[in-house]
Design an enzyme around this catalytic site. Sequence first.
Site, short mmCIF file in Angstrom:
data_model
loop_
_atom_site.label_atom_id
_atom_site.label_comp_id
_atom_site.label_asym_id
_atom_site.label_seq_id
_atom_site.Cartn_x
_atom_site.Cartn_y
_atom_site.Cartn_z
N GLN A 1 2.80 5.97 4.78
CA GLN A 1 3.41 4.95 5.63
C GLN A 1 3.39 5.33 7.11
O GLN A 1 3.65 4.47 7.97
CB GLN A 1 4.85 4.69 5.19
CG GLN A 1 4.98 4.05 3.83
CD GLN A 1 4.50 2.60 3.82
OE1 GLN A 1 4.62 1.87 4.79
NE2 GLN A 1 3.93 2.17 2.69
N SER B 1 -3.59 6.76 3.44
CA SER B 1 -4.35 5.71 2.77
C SER B 1 -4.79 4.66 3.78
O SER B 1 -3.99 4.21 4.60
CB SER B 1 -3.48 5.06 1.68
OG SER B 1 -4.23 4.14 0.91
N CYS C 1 4.60 -1.34 -5.61
CA CYS C 1 4.25 -0.74 -6.90
C CYS C 1 5.29 -1.02 -7.97
O CYS C 1 5.06 -0.80 -9.15
CB CYS C 1 4.06 0.77 -6.75
SG CYS C 1 2.81 1.21 -5.53
#
Length: 407
Positions: free
Chosen positions: A180, A200, A326
């Site tokens: 994040q 990511s 998720c």
Amino acid sequence: MDRLIYLDNAATTKVKREVMDAMLPYFSENYGNPSAIYTFAGQGKKAVDLAREQAAGLIGAKPEEIYFTAGGSESDNWALKAAAEAYKEKGKHIITSKIEHHALLHTCEYLEKQGFEITYLDVDSEGKISGEKLKAAIRPDTILISIMMANNEIGTIEDVAEIGKIAREVGVPFHTDAVQSYGHIPIDVEEMNIDMLSASGHKFYGPKGVGILYIKKGIKIRSFIHGGTQERNRRAGTLNVPGIVGFGKAAELAGNSMEKDVEKITALRDHLIQRVLSEIPYSRLNGHKTDRLPGNAGFCFRFIEGESMLILLDQLGVCASSGSACTSGSLDPSHVLLALGLPHEIAHGSLRLTLSEETKMEEIDFVADELKKIIGRLRDMSPLYEDFLKKKSSGAFCDRLEGYYVQ
């Protein structure tokens, strides 16, 4: 849909046009396998080398310390499982926190079944790790400390520099899940004493399906995926050249615009927080008031179910979340909110709004206006709220949850 207001950027972000343009030639023009030795393949290899430099430059790392993966979950798995295997002769104790992403928590559960012992540190009511509690948890057989840089649900930013300093002083490798944070706030792996870091691409305007694991030179960690000799024998598999190019370009763009983006998005976030807390009674801010990600605004509303809010917001074209993407299909309250010490009935009424550099002030005001209406409508239908108002007006009861909210 006439309107789309996307406020779920913690789940995934829009790929920037510049990123897409950089990627496109590597799908059908410069499509050679960069591991091949002929000249045509060299175009892909040069592009990967540049992306590695771009990814490293954003965090003060060396290019040879960057390993490309399929995303944050793989990077977290690699860091924990490979470190556990590499250092198991020294011990089998790992320290993490109760508010980590499930990619890390479920990996820890797997390692526990393999005989490793995990200490899950508590956090305070704003999601902060205590340095003193971390020091107290370290043992002679501790082989890894893994604490996320910033939480995906509540936005709280941890004092990673202090955590890294504590780990370095006792000679324990330190991994941080920066999924994040990477591309959104300044990171310097040397100054912060970070040994491994996960990131990511799709969290900062890059493509999905590509991430990195930073591994500091000298850290003893082995391959996670076995096969070919790619990624300097540490991560087998044909390289995802278009994705890697996109990751690198997104990292470059983030570094160029971070300062102004942080200023702009923080102002929008604070305006949203101020409006919600001042105009909607029985609301609370989740996470730290100031040490939080620029684009994260998370709330809990009393007498409301988060899912009901999401459905009504969606009907207005507003994309939001009740927590981690998720776990969006789960009926259980967020493990992060419970770790803050919130009762179940509060944790169930959560809403996460996460902004981007494209978010506009008029969108923020629209959402705040409509959220007031939505919560009023849902409370009007709630027998619990009606009963609460009757009891409160009588002055004959003690409200055990009163201290959790802005009245």
